[in-house]
Design a protein around this motif. Structure first.
Motif, PDB file in Angstrom:
ATOM      1  N   UNK A  31      14.598  15.293  -2.609  1.00  0.00           N
ATOM      2  CA  UNK A  31      15.878  16.806  -2.548  1.00  0.00           C
ATOM      3  C   UNK A  31      17.541  16.209  -3.198  1.00  0.00           C
ATOM      4  N   UNK A  32      17.912  17.474  -3.769  1.00  0.00           N
ATOM      5  CA  UNK A  32      19.460  17.466  -3.478  1.00  0.00           C
ATOM      6  C   UNK A  32      20.321  18.768  -3.860  1.00  0.00           C
ATOM      7  N   UNK A  33      21.202  18.858  -4.479  1.00  0.00           N
ATOM      8  CA  UNK A  33      21.586  20.224  -3.967  1.00  0.00           C
ATOM      9  C   UNK A  33      21.387  21.349  -5.087  1.00  0.00           C
ATOM     10  N   UNK A  34      20.899  20.658  -6.440  1.00  0.00           N
ATOM     11  CA  UNK A  34      20.355  21.125  -7.939  1.00  0.00           C
ATOM     12  C   UNK A  34      18.879  21.020  -8.053  1.00  0.00           C
ATOM     13  N   UNK A  35      18.687  20.023  -7.284  1.00  0.00           N
ATOM     14  CA  UNK A  35      17.164  20.029  -7.721  1.00  0.00           C
ATOM     15  C   UNK A  35      16.367  18.562  -7.046  1.00  0.00           C
ATOM     16  N   UNK A  36      15.343  18.031  -7.494  1.00  0.00           N
ATOM     17  CA  UNK A  36      15.273  16.432  -6.714  1.00  0.00           C
ATOM     18  C   UNK A  36      14.813  15.522  -7.748  1.00  0.00           C
ATOM     19  N   UNK A  37      14.574  14.507  -6.916  1.00  0.00           N
ATOM     20  CA  UNK A  37      14.763  13.119  -7.856  1.00  0.00           C
ATOM     21  C   UNK A  37      12.827  12.691  -7.784  1.00  0.00           C
ATOM     22  N   UNK A  38      12.396  12.550  -7.963  1.00  0.00           N
ATOM     23  CA  UNK A  38      10.153  11.438  -8.068  1.00  0.00           C
ATOM     24  C   UNK A  38      10.682  10.730  -7.843  1.00  0.00           C
ATOM     25  N   UNK A  39      10.624   9.393  -6.853  1.00  0.00           N
ATOM     26  CA  UNK A  39       9.760   7.988  -7.173  1.00  0.00           C
ATOM     27  C   UNK A  39       8.905   7.691  -6.638  1.00  0.00           C
ATOM     28  N   UNK A  40       8.323   6.348  -7.874  1.00  0.00           N
ATOM     29  CA  UNK A  40       7.952   5.232  -7.194  1.00  0.00           C
ATOM     30  C   UNK A  40       8.501   4.077  -7.842  1.00  0.00           C
ATOM     31  N   UNK A  41       7.631   2.957  -6.655  1.00  0.00           N
ATOM     32  CA  UNK A  41       8.193   1.918  -6.473  1.00  0.00           C
ATOM     33  C   UNK A  41       7.317   1.255  -6.397  1.00  0.00           C
ATOM     34  N   UNK A  42       7.268  -0.314  -7.274  1.00  0.00           N
ATOM     35  CA  UNK A  42       5.942  -0.925  -7.519  1.00  0.00           C
ATOM     36  C   UNK A  42       6.817  -2.346  -7.936  1.00  0.00           C
ATOM     37  N   UNK A  43       5.638  -2.679  -7.377  1.00  0.00           N
ATOM     38  CA  UNK A  43       6.083  -4.573  -6.698  1.00  0.00           C
ATOM     39  C   UNK A  43       5.367  -5.496  -8.458  1.00  0.00           C
ATOM     40  N   UNK A  44       6.452  -5.547  -8.231  1.00  0.00           N
ATOM     41  CA  UNK A  44       6.376  -6.481 -10.025  1.00  0.00           C
ATOM     42  C   UNK A  44       6.228  -8.690  -9.759  1.00  0.00           C
ATOM     43  N   UNK A  45       6.308  -8.786  -8.667  1.00  0.00           N
ATOM     44  CA  UNK A  45       6.345  -9.997  -8.992  1.00  0.00           C
ATOM     45  C   UNK A  45       6.702 -10.784  -6.926  1.00  0.00           C
ATOM     46  N   UNK A  46       6.397 -12.110  -7.269  1.00  0.00           N
ATOM     47  CA  UNK A  46       6.756 -12.705  -6.288  1.00  0.00           C
ATOM     48  C   UNK A  46       8.216 -12.777  -5.543  1.00  0.00           C
ATOM     49  N   UNK A  47       8.132 -12.068  -4.079  1.00  0.00           N
ATOM     50  CA  UNK A  47       8.756 -11.584  -3.433  1.00  0.00           C
ATOM     51  C   UNK A  47       9.583 -12.039  -1.943  1.00  0.00           C
ATOM     52  N   UNK A  48      10.662 -12.484  -1.774  1.00  0.00           N
ATOM     53  CA  UNK A  48      10.193 -11.639  -0.285  1.00  0.00           C
ATOM     54  C   UNK A  48      10.782 -11.224  -0.236  1.00  0.00           C
ATOM     55  N   UNK A  49      10.917 -10.122  -0.226  1.00  0.00           N
ATOM     56  CA  UNK A  49      10.968  -9.071   0.715  1.00  0.00           C
ATOM     57  C   UNK A  49      10.064  -7.118  -0.210  1.00  0.00           C
ATOM     58  N   UNK A  50       8.768  -7.081   0.318  1.00  0.00           N
ATOM     59  CA  UNK A  50       7.557  -5.904  -0.501  1.00  0.00           C
ATOM     60  C   UNK A  50       8.160  -5.198  -0.742  1.00  0.00           C
ATOM     61  N   UNK A  51       8.031  -3.859  -1.428  1.00  0.00           N
ATOM     62  CA  UNK A  51       8.687  -2.367  -1.736  1.00  0.00           C
ATOM     63  C   UNK A  51       8.304  -2.027  -0.467  1.00  0.00           C
ATOM     64  N   UNK A  52       9.283  -1.277   0.052  1.00  0.00           N
ATOM     65  CA  UNK A  52       9.509  -0.683   1.627  1.00  0.00           C
ATOM     66  C   UNK A  52       8.217   0.412   1.445  1.00  0.00           C
ATOM     67  N   UNK A  53       7.844   0.787   2.483  1.00  0.00           N
ATOM     68  CA  UNK A  53       6.831   1.509   3.058  1.00  0.00           C
ATOM     69  C   UNK A  53       6.561   2.818   2.218  1.00  0.00           C
ATOM     70  N   UNK A  54       5.134   3.100   1.918  1.00  0.00           N
ATOM     71  CA  UNK A  54       5.157   4.448   1.518  1.00  0.00           C
ATOM     72  C   UNK A  54       5.565   5.421   2.180  1.00  0.00           C
ATOM     73  N   UNK A  55       6.283   6.155   1.270  1.00  0.00           N
ATOM     74  CA  UNK A  55       7.110   7.701   2.340  1.00  0.00           C
ATOM     75  C   UNK A  55       6.113   8.521   2.388  1.00  0.00           C
ATOM     76  N   UNK A  56       6.595   9.395   3.242  1.00  0.00           N
ATOM     77  CA  UNK A  56       5.965  11.231   3.637  1.00  0.00           C
ATOM     78  C   UNK A  56       5.605  11.424   2.399  1.00  0.00           C
ATOM     79  N   UNK A  57       4.533  11.879   1.826  1.00  0.00           N
ATOM     80  CA  UNK A  57       4.283  12.403   0.509  1.00  0.00           C
ATOM     81  C   UNK A  57       4.305  14.312   0.631  1.00  0.00           C
ATOM     82  N   UNK A  58       4.287  15.205  -0.087  1.00  0.00           N
ATOM     83  CA  UNK A  58       4.608  15.710  -0.163  1.00  0.00           C
ATOM     84  C   UNK A  58       3.172  16.604   0.101  1.00  0.00           C
ATOM     85  N   UNK A  59       2.553  17.987   0.812  1.00  0.00           N
ATOM     86  CA  UNK A  59       1.306  19.012   0.237  1.00  0.00           C
ATOM     87  C   UNK A  59       1.500  18.875  -0.757  1.00  0.00           C
TER      88      UNK A  59
END
Length: 157
Positions: free
Chosen positions: A129-157
């Motif tokens: 959330x920000x002061x005027x709305x929200x940002x909904x985001x999604x992450x997707x692993x797309x290749x051989x990476x040394x660091x995986x995508x971050x752990x899933x965030x807490x999801x809204x009810x």
């Protein structure tokens, strides 16, 4: 070649741009416009096949949800794509403060499955959330990476 001449220096290859952002009108056609904006980045970032298809589906769902949520809240949605360490992050910002809700759609219902798809395909997703709305985001692993995508965030009810 004279004794003072030197071979031309090789130029380092330019790194692919790490992120891109676009403003789109807040209507149902925006999902197609967002996919069209994302596709050239696939080429630059060397993303193809199943990860590219999944990214397009994720982006479509996030943009369609944002356009629907802010039908009266604002004239546009903003999308942002970023690639880092083999993880593609898709963000969609709208002016609505209404949080997305994962529904359990009945078999004969036409709507209500979008966030279930996001949950199934994404490495993680969430809402900031920000002061005027929200940002909904999604992450997707797309290749051989040394660091995986971050752990899933807490999801809204």
């Amino acid at each position: 070649m004279s004794t003072r001449a030197r071979p031309a220096a090789t130029r380092p290859e330019a790194a692919p741009p790490p992120a891109a952002a676009y403003r789109l009108p807040s209507d149902q056609r925006s999902a197609a416009q967002a996919r069209k904006a994302l596709r050239p980045h696939f080429q630059v970032w060397h993303i193809s096949g199943e990860p590219a298809y999944s990214a397009e589906l994720l982006l479509s769902e996030l943009v369609a949800n944002a356009a629907q949520a802010q039908a009266s809240a604002g004239p546009e949605v903003c999308v942002r794509f970023a690639l880092s360490d083999g993880c593609l992050r898709l963000e969609v910002r709208d002016a609505s403060d209404e949080l997305p809700v994962m529904n359990e759609a009945k078999e004969d219902e036409e709507c209500g499955r979008g966030l279930a798809l996001v949950d199934a395909l994404a490495s993680g997703w969430g809402v900031d959330r920000d002061g005027t709305g929200k940002i909904v985001w999604a992450e997707l692993a797309v290749g051989d990476a040394s660091a995986p995508c971050r752990a899933p965030a807490l999801r809204s009810p």
